[in-house]
Design a protein around this motif. Structure first.
Motif, PDB file in Angstrom:
ATOM      1  N   ALA A 106      -4.179  -6.100   6.392  1.00  0.00           N
ATOM      2  CA  ALA A 106      -4.914  -6.409   5.180  1.00  0.00           C
ATOM      3  C   ALA A 106      -6.370  -6.685   5.492  1.00  0.00           C
ATOM      4  O   ALA A 106      -6.732  -7.098   6.575  1.00  0.00           O
ATOM      5  CB  ALA A 106      -4.298  -7.621   4.493  1.00  0.00           C
ATOM      6  N   CYS A 107      -7.182  -6.429   4.493  1.00  0.00           N
ATOM      7  CA  CYS A 107      -8.608  -6.646   4.626  1.00  0.00           C
ATOM      8  C   CYS A 107      -8.915  -8.131   4.796  1.00  0.00           C
ATOM      9  O   CYS A 107      -8.405  -8.959   4.063  1.00  0.00           O
ATOM     10  CB  CYS A 107      -9.299  -6.127   3.369  1.00  0.00           C
ATOM     11  N   MET A 133       0.815  -1.171   0.000  1.00  0.00           N
ATOM     12  CA  MET A 133       0.000   0.000   0.000  1.00  0.00           C
ATOM     13  C   MET A 133       0.851   1.222   0.000  1.00  0.00           C
ATOM     14  O   MET A 133       2.043   1.156   0.178  1.00  0.00           O
ATOM     15  CB  MET A 133      -0.956  -0.073   1.185  1.00  0.00           C
ATOM     16  N   ARG A 134       0.209   2.392  -0.144  1.00  0.00           N
ATOM     17  CA  ARG A 134       0.971   3.613  -0.276  1.00  0.00           C
ATOM     18  C   ARG A 134       1.841   3.773   0.948  1.00  0.00           C
ATOM     19  O   ARG A 134       1.370   3.731   2.071  1.00  0.00           O
ATOM     20  CB  ARG A 134       0.044   4.795  -0.393  1.00  0.00           C
ATOM     21  N   GLY A 136       4.309  -0.723  -1.382  1.00  0.00           N
ATOM     22  CA  GLY A 136       3.784   0.071  -2.473  1.00  0.00           C
ATOM     23  C   GLY A 136       2.345  -0.255  -2.774  1.00  0.00           C
ATOM     24  O   GLY A 136       1.721  -1.085  -2.110  1.00  0.00           O
ATOM     25  N   ASN A 137       1.820   0.419  -3.772  1.00  0.00           N
ATOM     26  CA  ASN A 137       0.429   0.229  -4.161  1.00  0.00           C
ATOM     27  C   ASN A 137       0.309  -0.299  -5.577  1.00  0.00           C
ATOM     28  O   ASN A 137       1.178  -0.056  -6.435  1.00  0.00           O
ATOM     29  CB  ASN A 137      -0.341   1.544  -4.047  1.00  0.00           C
ATOM     30  N   LEU A 138      -0.781  -0.996  -5.814  1.00  0.00           N
ATOM     31  CA  LEU A 138      -1.096  -1.576  -7.111  1.00  0.00           C
ATOM     32  C   LEU A 138      -2.353  -0.943  -7.672  1.00  0.00           C
ATOM     33  O   LEU A 138      -3.177  -0.391  -6.933  1.00  0.00           O
ATOM     34  CB  LEU A 138      -1.332  -3.090  -6.974  1.00  0.00           C
ATOM     35  N   LEU A 139      -2.514  -1.042  -8.977  1.00  0.00           N
ATOM     36  CA  LEU A 139      -3.779  -0.733  -9.637  1.00  0.00           C
ATOM     37  C   LEU A 139      -4.320  -2.026 -10.224  1.00  0.00           C
ATOM     38  O   LEU A 139      -3.585  -2.773 -10.876  1.00  0.00           O
ATOM     39  CB  LEU A 139      -3.589   0.301 -10.755  1.00  0.00           C
ATOM     40  N   GLY A 140      -5.588  -2.312  -9.980  1.00  0.00           N
ATOM     41  CA  GLY A 140      -6.162  -3.562 -10.464  1.00  0.00           C
ATOM     42  C   GLY A 140      -7.550  -3.369 -11.023  1.00  0.00           C
ATOM     43  O   GLY A 140      -8.185  -2.320 -10.835  1.00  0.00           O
ATOM     44  N   GLY A 152      -3.258  -1.680  -1.581  1.00  0.00           N
ATOM     45  CA  GLY A 152      -1.927  -1.968  -1.085  1.00  0.00           C
ATOM     46  C   GLY A 152      -1.470  -3.362  -1.457  1.00  0.00           C
ATOM     47  O   GLY A 152      -2.261  -4.306  -1.464  1.00  0.00           O
ATOM     48  N   ASN A 153      -0.179  -3.511  -1.745  1.00  0.00           N
ATOM     49  CA  ASN A 153       0.287  -4.831  -2.185  1.00  0.00           C
ATOM     50  C   ASN A 153       0.212  -5.879  -1.080  1.00  0.00           C
ATOM     51  O   ASN A 153       0.119  -7.063  -1.365  1.00  0.00           O
ATOM     52  CB  ASN A 153       1.682  -4.756  -2.813  1.00  0.00           C
ATOM     53  N   THR A 154       0.212  -5.473   0.189  1.00  0.00           N
ATOM     54  CA  THR A 154       0.061  -6.474   1.248  1.00  0.00           C
ATOM     55  C   THR A 154      -1.387  -6.930   1.394  1.00  0.00           C
ATOM     56  O   THR A 154      -1.659  -7.918   2.071  1.00  0.00           O
ATOM     57  CB  THR A 154       0.569  -5.953   2.603  1.00  0.00           C
ATOM     58  N   ASP A 155      -2.321  -6.196   0.782  1.00  0.00           N
ATOM     59  CA  ASP A 155      -3.732  -6.605   0.786  1.00  0.00           C
ATOM     60  C   ASP A 155      -4.046  -7.607  -0.322  1.00  0.00           C
ATOM     61  O   ASP A 155      -5.128  -8.200  -0.330  1.00  0.00           O
ATOM     62  CB  ASP A 155      -4.639  -5.384   0.573  1.00  0.00           C
TER      63      ASP A 155
END
Length: 425
Positions: free
Chosen positions: A17-18, A1-2, A310-314, A101-104
């Motif tokens: 994470a969710c 995540m950011r 970091g963050n992802l776009l999906g 977030g990438n950990t999510d």
């Protein structure tokens, strides 16, 4: 995540994470080529520069697609778990594209929330840094595009080092003696600002010593935090949180924010901070009196593996506009707009060539790009990690050691039991 937000959430570092829902939306079976593309992006303390770049991307996208509009909602990071859970259960309330977030990732994929992405037809994807792209994968399948990455390195006070005739450490073994000497010679200073809750400062010590959080065999995870290598890393990190370096009374409860804040306030000679901490340090009493080097590894001259946050776009699985959603995702995550986001927000790009470009123009970034090039690592990619994070398993073991409640062997053994319970539940 950011990462800027991450620090606020768990002090990096980590984000809780969710929790996955039991079932998510199925593919809609339709792929409309007109209409509204709905996008969720994370809100920021200072959203203006981010919003301006996003608006530019929207204008470009709408200009190429007649009959298409893009609507962006900025959502709070703190409430994202509830928002995404509702979206997974009700596609009508869901966006087509989302930042997360990438950990999510593992939890969201387990919930059936995001579509697998085929990036083979996107020419720019070949330049994504492989270890960063790995943070967008579950079981070898890609479910997002890395939008930016953040890593940590070693900040140090140049004036203090110059006054004492010292040089930055070149191995992990040198950090504690160096920090101890600084505190002995300047008792008003913390040798290095570390924290018992600062998971993402501790992980490089574990990884550099050959340890890991867990190991995977056929997709099944088993705790590895109690291995000899991981224990060596835990011991090396927790050595920093002692009265003669960073007193437990002041440091045991600190996460990333508090650790960096001590450096900002002029109370510490060193700290482990991210590229995303730069603006806050430059706005502090340490401004103009610090430098950054990669966090050294176990061997002299090496670089310790850093956590690739970091963050992802999906693209959401239930979208009725998958082609449009995928195209907008690739545009917003493109080299062009990652460069713009770097200029606007300081976000470190995820493409190797763009990283080089920004580093060449800004020498401050060199320690961070060198860290990325040396190879990053990540947390276990499994929905169980959300439970482990929520229970603060690793920060708890660190605090147990630094407060003297348990020794390294007992604390790591107990943590391994808790982790394995989560992995098998």
């Amino acid at each position: 995540m950011r990462l800027k937000t991450l620090v606020a959430v768990l002090g990096v570092g980590a984000v809780v994470a969710c929790a996955p829902v039991q079932s998510g939306p199925t593919n809609s079976g339709t792929d409309e080529q007109t209409g509204q593309v709905r996008v969720w992006l994370f809100d920021e303390v200072n959203r203006g520069p981010k919003e301006a770049v996003v608006k530019e991307a929207i204008s470009e996208f709408q200009g190429k697609h007649s009959g298409v509009t893009v609507d962006v909602q900025y959502i709070q990071v703190s409430s994202r778990a509830e928002r995404f859970k509702a979206a997974f259960s009700d596609p009508k309330s869901a966006p087509d594209v989302a930042e997360f977030g990438n950990t999510d990732l593992a939890g969201y994929v387990s919930a059936g929330g995001f579509s697998e992405l085929d990036l083979s037809g996107w020419a720019e994807s070949k330049d994504l840094v492989p270890t960063i792209l790995d943070t967008a994968k579950v079981d070898g399948k890609t479910y997002g595009v890395p939008w930016f990455v953040g890593v940590r390195a070693l900040y140090y006070r140049t004036d203090v080092f110059s006054e004492l005739g010292l040089e930055p450490p070149t191995s992990l073994d040198e950090i504690a003696p160096l920090a101890r000497e600084i505190r002995q010679r300047k008792p008003e200073l913390i040798g290095i600002s570390a924290g018992g809750k600062y998971l993402f400062a501790a992980l490089p010590f574990i990884w550099a010593n050959g340890g890991d959080l867990a190991r995977s065999d056929g997709g099944k995870f088993t705790a590895a935090i109690d291995s000899p290598q991981a224990r060596a890393g835990v011991a090396k990190y927790t050595e920093l949180i002692k009265d003669d370096i960073c007193p437990p009374a002041a440091c045991a409860g600190n996460g990333g924010d508090a650790s960096v804040e001590a450096f900002r306030a002029g109370k510490a000679a060193m700290t482990i901070g991210g590229d995303f901490n730069r603006k806050s340090v430059d706005a502090s009493s340490a401004a103009g009196k610090y430098a950054v080097v990669p966090l050294p590894g176990k061997d002299k001259g090496s670089i310790a593996p850093a956590f690739a946050g970091g963050n992802l776009l999906g693209v959401m699985k239930g979208t009725q506009r998958k082609t449009l959603a995928t195209e907008f995702t690739q545009l917003l995550a493109s080299k062009k707009y990652q460069q713009k986001m770097y200029a606007a927000m300081g976000n470190l790009p995820t493409f190797s060539d763009v990283q080089k470009q920004v580093a060449d123009s800004d020498k401050f970034l060199e320690p961070f790009t060198k860290t990325l090039q040396a190879g990053t690592k990540f947390v276990p990619v499994t929905p169980a990690w959300a439970k482990i994070e929520a229970q603060a398993v690793v920060p708890t073991l660190l605090q147990e050691v630094v407060t003297g409640a348990k020794n390294v062997d007992t604390a790591t053994a107990d943590a391994a039991k808790t982790m394995n319970a989560a992995f098998t539940s």
